[in-house]
Design a protein around this motif. Structure first.
Motif, PDB file in Angstrom:
ATOM      1  N   GLY B 243     -21.284 -32.975 -36.186  1.00 51.73           N
ATOM      2  CA  GLY B 243     -22.369 -33.901 -35.899  1.00 51.73           C
ATOM      3  C   GLY B 243     -22.111 -35.284 -36.458  1.00 51.73           C
ATOM      4  O   GLY B 243     -20.984 -35.789 -36.408  1.00 51.73           O
ATOM      5  N   TYR B 244     -23.149 -35.912 -37.005  1.00 50.18           N
ATOM      6  CA  TYR B 244     -23.018 -37.308 -37.423  1.00 50.18           C
ATOM      7  C   TYR B 244     -22.024 -37.491 -38.559  1.00 50.18           C
ATOM      8  O   TYR B 244     -21.534 -38.573 -38.788  1.00 50.18           O
ATOM      9  CB  TYR B 244     -24.380 -37.896 -37.813  1.00 50.18           C
ATOM     10  N   SER B 245     -21.714 -36.422 -39.305  1.00 48.45           N
ATOM     11  CA  SER B 245     -20.779 -36.603 -40.421  1.00 48.45           C
ATOM     12  C   SER B 245     -19.352 -36.240 -40.033  1.00 48.45           C
ATOM     13  O   SER B 245     -18.506 -36.076 -40.906  1.00 48.45           O
ATOM     14  CB  SER B 245     -21.235 -35.789 -41.622  1.00 48.45           C
ATOM     15  N   THR B 246     -19.081 -36.145 -38.717  1.00 47.96           N
ATOM     16  CA  THR B 246     -17.738 -35.754 -38.279  1.00 47.96           C
ATOM     17  C   THR B 246     -16.650 -36.647 -38.827  1.00 47.96           C
ATOM     18  O   THR B 246     -15.609 -36.189 -39.275  1.00 47.96           O
ATOM     19  CB  THR B 246     -17.680 -35.793 -36.739  1.00 47.96           C
ATOM     20  N   GLU B 247     -16.909 -37.949 -38.826  1.00 38.02           N
ATOM     21  CA  GLU B 247     -15.835 -38.898 -39.183  1.00 38.02           C
ATOM     22  C   GLU B 247     -15.821 -39.234 -40.662  1.00 38.02           C
ATOM     23  O   GLU B 247     -15.130 -40.150 -41.068  1.00 38.02           O
ATOM     24  CB  GLU B 247     -15.992 -40.181 -38.366  1.00 38.02           C
ATOM     25  N   TYR B 248     -16.573 -38.534 -41.470  1.00 36.38           N
ATOM     26  CA  TYR B 248     -16.633 -38.886 -42.880  1.00 36.38           C
ATOM     27  C   TYR B 248     -15.744 -37.991 -43.706  1.00 36.38           C
ATOM     28  O   TYR B 248     -15.613 -36.792 -43.439  1.00 36.38           O
ATOM     29  CB  TYR B 248     -18.081 -38.793 -43.386  1.00 36.38           C
ATOM     30  N   THR B 249     -15.117 -38.596 -44.701  1.00 37.44           N
ATOM     31  CA  THR B 249     -14.267 -37.821 -45.592  1.00 37.44           C
ATOM     32  C   THR B 249     -14.632 -38.158 -47.028  1.00 37.44           C
ATOM     33  O   THR B 249     -15.367 -39.106 -47.289  1.00 37.44           O
ATOM     34  CB  THR B 249     -12.788 -38.161 -45.386  1.00 37.44           C
ATOM     35  N   GLY B 250     -14.106 -37.409 -47.935  1.00 35.67           N
ATOM     36  CA  GLY B 250     -14.187 -37.723 -49.345  1.00 35.67           C
ATOM     37  C   GLY B 250     -15.609 -37.842 -49.854  1.00 35.67           C
ATOM     38  O   GLY B 250     -16.497 -37.063 -49.489  1.00 35.67           O
ATOM     39  N   MET B 251     -15.834 -38.854 -50.682  1.00 33.65           N
ATOM     40  CA  MET B 251     -17.108 -38.970 -51.391  1.00 33.65           C
ATOM     41  C   MET B 251     -18.255 -39.263 -50.440  1.00 33.65           C
ATOM     42  O   MET B 251     -19.372 -38.811 -50.650  1.00 33.65           O
ATOM     43  CB  MET B 251     -16.971 -40.099 -52.412  1.00 33.65           C
ATOM     44  N   ARG B 252     -17.974 -40.005 -49.363  1.00 30.39           N
ATOM     45  CA  ARG B 252     -19.064 -40.315 -48.442  1.00 30.39           C
ATOM     46  C   ARG B 252     -19.569 -39.049 -47.770  1.00 30.39           C
ATOM     47  O   ARG B 252     -20.761 -38.884 -47.540  1.00 30.39           O
ATOM     48  CB  ARG B 252     -18.607 -41.336 -47.406  1.00 30.39           C
ATOM     49  N   PHE B 253     -18.651 -38.160 -47.461  1.00 32.66           N
ATOM     50  CA  PHE B 253     -19.083 -36.879 -46.903  1.00 32.66           C
ATOM     51  C   PHE B 253     -19.894 -36.099 -47.926  1.00 32.66           C
ATOM     52  O   PHE B 253     -20.910 -35.492 -47.604  1.00 32.66           O
ATOM     53  CB  PHE B 253     -17.871 -36.069 -46.455  1.00 32.66           C
ATOM     54  N   ALA B 254     -19.416 -36.164 -49.197  1.00 30.69           N
ATOM     55  CA  ALA B 254     -20.131 -35.437 -50.247  1.00 30.69           C
ATOM     56  C   ALA B 254     -21.560 -35.933 -50.363  1.00 30.69           C
ATOM     57  O   ALA B 254     -22.474 -35.146 -50.628  1.00 30.69           O
ATOM     58  CB  ALA B 254     -19.405 -35.603 -51.574  1.00 30.69           C
ATOM     59  N   LEU B 255     -21.776 -37.245 -50.142  1.00 31.49           N
ATOM     60  CA  LEU B 255     -23.130 -37.769 -50.254  1.00 31.49           C
ATOM     61  C   LEU B 255     -24.039 -37.148 -49.189  1.00 31.49           C
ATOM     62  O   LEU B 255     -25.197 -36.829 -49.453  1.00 31.49           O
ATOM     63  CB  LEU B 255     -23.126 -39.294 -50.117  1.00 31.49           C
ATOM     64  N   PHE B 256     -23.497 -36.974 -47.973  1.00 33.74           N
ATOM     65  CA  PHE B 256     -24.303 -36.296 -46.940  1.00 33.74           C
ATOM     66  C   PHE B 256     -24.623 -34.870 -47.346  1.00 33.74           C
ATOM     67  O   PHE B 256     -25.737 -34.375 -47.160  1.00 33.74           O
ATOM     68  CB  PHE B 256     -23.558 -36.281 -45.603  1.00 33.74           C
ATOM     69  N   TYR B 257     -23.599 -34.236 -47.900  1.00 34.30           N
ATOM     70  CA  TYR B 257     -23.762 -32.826 -48.288  1.00 34.30           C
ATOM     71  C   TYR B 257     -24.826 -32.701 -49.374  1.00 34.30           C
ATOM     72  O   TYR B 257     -25.715 -31.856 -49.314  1.00 34.30           O
ATOM     73  CB  TYR B 257     -22.409 -32.315 -48.780  1.00 34.30           C
ATOM     74  N   ILE B 258     -24.727 -33.619 -50.379  1.00 35.44           N
ATOM     75  CA  ILE B 258     -25.722 -33.602 -51.444  1.00 35.44           C
ATOM     76  C   ILE B 258     -27.096 -33.938 -50.865  1.00 35.44           C
ATOM     77  O   ILE B 258     -28.104 -33.358 -51.260  1.00 35.44           O
ATOM     78  CB  ILE B 258     -25.323 -34.605 -52.543  1.00 35.44           C
ATOM     79  N   GLY B 259     -27.114 -34.872 -49.906  1.00 38.02           N
ATOM     80  CA  GLY B 259     -28.380 -35.247 -49.294  1.00 38.02           C
ATOM     81  C   GLY B 259     -29.083 -34.062 -48.668  1.00 38.02           C
ATOM     82  O   GLY B 259     -30.306 -33.921 -48.767  1.00 38.02           O
ATOM     83  N   LEU B 260     -28.293 -33.170 -48.049  1.00 37.10           N
ATOM     84  CA  LEU B 260     -28.870 -31.974 -47.444  1.00 37.10           C
ATOM     85  C   LEU B 260     -29.547 -31.115 -48.500  1.00 37.10           C
ATOM     86  O   LEU B 260     -30.717 -30.723 -48.362  1.00 37.10           O
ATOM     87  CB  LEU B 260     -27.757 -31.205 -46.737  1.00 37.10           C
TER      88      LEU B 260
END
Lengths: 152, 346, 368
Positions: B243-260
């Motif tokens: 979904g919207y986090s497809t193109e994210y890697t590293g810490m930015r992806f982690a922020l989405f994950y933590i956001g969930l």
């Protein structure tokens, strides 16, 4: 009743019917109307000087198997896709690997190998020593080179 | 005596202005640390719980019982190469994860936390309109997700963003209506009925007992907001890759994950506060905070159970659920709340 | 003027594509307007490799076709190769093959059941399925030393006899598995969201299914009672008692139910196989190791067997040499996949994923 060339029984106890190239489509239509609703397999066998195309027909109701063979010298065979939709991919595969051209096929493109592949691997005279490299162009379509390019 | 006063008491030698300013800053830092620790604990809890549900052991290598696994994961994510898509929309792409994360932390600042022994009241910021404020912040977070989807220049991400919008729009209204019903009922007893703190402190019975329909609607809406199964439309990981986090890697992806996980925790605390009494309970003047956390964690575990046992619902059915069922039900709930308040004088 | 649809390239690396299927889709919002599968990313041309190897060598390529249910592939190849070479296996070997093939069928269906949950966004049942599959793989390890690409059978028999420990393990499995199977079954069918994602989705009619050459559980879910084990019994399938589960709905749920019922029937077959397992040699002495590469075959033979995915056919043309002249494989999934563009016309993207999952794709077999 369409003429057939010969009829025999194979090792697997299935009737093998050899038909001529021009009689193939009428014969197949007849078989379809006889209840052979399932085209199980289309095989092309390279016999070096000619190519056999073998159709395994099956009737779901009567549970009967019949093998239809046709021999072609110039590797062109009429397509039976119009009679059985399942022949579509089978014929594309045989075109891809053996190089039989199925006349009247709606979408006769290579199935497994990229479109620009040279040669047909299941031919007996296919040169196995030649390495072909598959690359991808900007649009995501595959193409073939003979020397190892950037991606390799 | 609140925690702010307590810190100010320590810092009072600096004078009134500087003392209060420093006290606020320290309090904010404590809040961020608290939220981070809670989220790390929640992710650990989720992984252990998921492992139990799925007949596995879960993290057990780093630290005792795998307790340091999350820190190892965070280090790994920080050390990862950050890959930016070439045709991204630069600013939205880079800002989006931070909108999600800081919006989340901000929302925690306005929750009433109740009392804890010598620290007194732990609430960080008092506001007479904290309900409005919290839900306004909750409405910011999807903007981050949508920006991420649009900014990535990726069709999966774009479709994830579209699904997020469809999902959020259809669940926002029922959620707000069910909160409104509580505000209506609280207004009979307190003049500041938009303050979450006074709503909770003045309740006679938990609102979940008075308004079971509202609880149900709000819970479903919070599942949709936090975006996990069966409503994980934004990610849809088997359909839209991620979904919207497809193109994210590293810490930015982690922020989405933590956001969930943060949204799950925030939602659980909100449900605990609004519907099942929050920090109210035996000895709440001493251990109200513990009550709130315990209630919140029980709700978190319920959320995890739902997450782990449900397949994803189809997007059109999801939108239908929001508009055709939850919306009318929440209207009925609002009317019932009005009847209870005006007619029966509860 | 191009059409207003979004072109979406799904795969070959995609979480729900079960390998390396690539789909070129044209979407109108969430609705799929056109779908074109692109295959060949795992193509190794096993048919050519088979022409280059001795009859006994070629078994390894068949293991790597349907790698989740490899034993059924071996049965399929040997059915043809043994007839060509004229070395029938002894009775004990045949019964062992029946038992092992049915275990393999259960293992393959369990992979499917777990992966189908993942396709629909359901994490948990996957692990339940794989925990059970692990027990079957342990039995395989005991039988031949490897788990997935087993290469257990060989021309004229099996590589190793069943010892008491294997029989004990299979009996243990038979005792514990039915309960676990019901548990997995209930994880799915008692979930309303799962039912809403499968009921009435991807309906495949009988006629279309037959004309596209669809076989196996997919065809039986569309109401055709066709199972090669009954239609043309090979090994000892005519001596065991089992039923062909069919459903007339033809949707995803029907395919799900048919596969689960098949697992229950497989258990019945294994039980009978263990009872009827005779003593005796497990290997045809005509096919001993020193003879292996000297065996010559003549004629042509088409053997069809029922793999976990459908009718698996092996067509061998021999010219009297020590290597087959032409080997042709009818892989069931290849035909079943060709129905996907038909089924997923004008359905939503999420449903297309559910339909492609219900086909049970294994790419080793499609691309060969």
């Amino acid at each position: 009743m369409v003429d057939i060339i010969s009829e025999s029984i194979g090792k697997d106890n299935r009737k093998i019917i050899l038909v001529s190239l021009e009689n193939l489509i009428p014969f197949m239509k007849e078989m379809r109307s006889k209840g052979f609703d399932h085209l199980s397999l289309v095989t092309a066998v390279d016999r070096k000087d000619s190519i056999d195309v073998v159709y395994h027909l099956h009737s779901m109701e009567r549970n009967e198997y019949v093998v239809v063979k046709v021999n072609t010298k110039n590797s062109v065979v009429p397509s039976v896709t119009g009679i059985w939709p399942s022949a579509n991919w089978d014929e594309r595969e045989q075109y891809d690997l053996v190089g039989v051209k199925f006349d009247g096929h709606p979408n006769l493109k290579r199935l497994f190998l990229p479109e620009s592949w040279v040669g047909h691997p299941l031919r007996k005279d296919y040169d196995l020593s030649k390495v072909q490299y598959i690359n991808m162009d900007e649009d995501g379509e595959d193409y073939v080179t003979f020397d190892a390019g950037d991606g390799w | 005596m609140s925690i702010l006063q307590w810190i100010y008491g320590v810092l009072s030698f600096l004078g009134h202005d500087i003392g209060y300013a420093l006290a606020y800053i320290i309090e904010s830092i404590i809040l961020v640390i608290f939220v981070s620790v809670m989220l790390i604990f929640m992710i650990y809890l989720f992984r252990k719980y998921m492992a139990r549900v799925q007949q596995r052991i879960g993290p057990n290598r780093v630290g005792k019982f795998g307790s340091l696994q999350l820190i190892a994961d965070a280090l790994k994510l920080m050390g990862k190469e950050i890959i930016f898509p070439k045709e991204r929309d630069d600013l939205p792409y880079k800002v989006a994860p931070f909108i999600v994360f800081f919006g989340l932390v901000l929302a925690f600042a306005f929750l009433p936390y109740g009392n804890l022994s010598i620290f007194g009241n732990l609430t960080v910021t008092y506001s007479d309109v904290s309900i409005i404020f919290i839900f306004a912040i909750l409405a910011i977070m999807p903007i981050g997700e949508v920006l991420a989807g649009i900014g990535s220049h990726n069709k999966y991400a774009l479709m994830g963003a579209l699904r997020t919008v469809a999902k959020d729009v259809s669940f926002e209204v029922p959620m707000m209506l069910s909160v409104l019903a509580i505000v209506v009922m609280a207004s009979a007893r307190t003049p500041t009925s938009l303050s979450l703190e006074s709503v909770v402190t003045t309740e006679i019975l938990p609102y979940g007992i008075l308004e079971p329909i509202g609880l149900l609607v709000f819970f479903i809406a919070m599942v949709a907001r936090a975006s996990y199964s069966p409503f994980d439309m934004g990610e849809s990981d088997s359909e839209l890759v991620s979904g919207y986090s497809t193109e994210y890697t590293g810490m930015r992806f982690a922020l989405f994950y933590i956001g969930l996980f943060g949204t799950i925790f925030l939602g659980s605390l909100l449900i605990a506060l609004l519907y099942i009494g929050g920090f109210n309970g035996p000895f709440s003047s001493q251990v109200g905070f513990i009550w709130l956390i315990v209630k919140g964690l029980i709700l978190v575990l319920i959320s995890f159970t739902i997450w782990l046992s449900m397949p994803r619902i189809r997007i059109d059915r999801l939108v239908n659920t929001g508009w055709k069922y939850l919306l009318p039900i929440s209207f009925i709930n609002l009317v019932l709340a009005g009847v209870l308040t005006l007619g029966l004088g509860w | 003027m191009s059409d207003p649809w979004i072109e979406l390239n799904i795969g070959p690396q995609h979480p729900s594509m079960h390998g390396v299927l690539r789909l070129k889709a044209k979407l109108d919002g969430e609705i799929i307007k056109e779908l074109e599968p692109v295959i060949g990313y795992l193509h190794r041309n096993a048919e050519k490799l088979c022409e280059m190897g001795y009859y006994c060598d070629n078994l390894v390529y068949f293991d790597r076709m349907d790698y989740v249910g490899a034993m059924n592939m071996e049965v399929g190849y040997l059915e043809a190769a043994e007839k060509i070479l004229g070395v029938p296996p002894p009775d004990r070997a045949k019964w062992i093959r029946v038992i092992i093939a049915e275990l393999s069928r259960i293992a393959a269906h369990l992979v499917w059941a777990g992966a189908y949950g993942l396709d629909l966004g359901m994490l948990t049942p996957f692990f339940y399925c794989f925990a059970e599959r692990e027990k079957i793989l342990t039995i395989f390890t005991e039988a031949c030393g490897s788990r997935q690409e087993t290469n257990y059978m060989s021309i004229g028999g099996v590589y190793q006899d069943f010892n008491d420990k294997i029989i004990e393990e299979i009996k243990d499995f038979l005792a514990t598995f039915p309960k676990k199977l019901e548990e997995i079954y209930n994880l799915y069918v008692k979930n309303d969201v799962f039912l809403s994602r499968t009921k009435g989705i991807g309906v495949l009619s009988k006629e279309v299914a037959i004309s596209y050459g669809v076989t196996g559980p997919m065809l039986r879910a569309s109401g055709v009672e066709y199972d090669v084990r009954k239609a043309e019994p090979y090994l000892f399938y005519d001596k065991v008692n089992f039923e062909i589960p069919i459903s007339h709905k033809g949707d995803n749920l029907a395919r799900f139910l048919v596969r689960f019922e098949e697992m229950r029937q497989s258990l019945k077959i294994i039980k009978q196989g263990l009872e009827k397992l005779p003593e005796g040699p497990y290997f045809n002495p005509k096919a001993k190791k020193s003879m292996m590469i000297r065996m010559r075959g003549e004629g042509e033979y088409y053997a069809r067997t029922e793999s976990s995915k459908g009718e698996f056919g092996v067509y061998i043309v021999a010219d009297g040499g020590v290597k087959p002249y032409r080997v042709r494989v009818r892989s069931p999934t290849f035909k079943n996949l060709s129905i996907l563009p038909v089924l997923s016309k004008d359905v939503m993207l999420a449903d297309m994923i559910a339909i492609s999952g219900s086909i049970d794709l294994v790419f080793g077999e499609i691309d060969r």
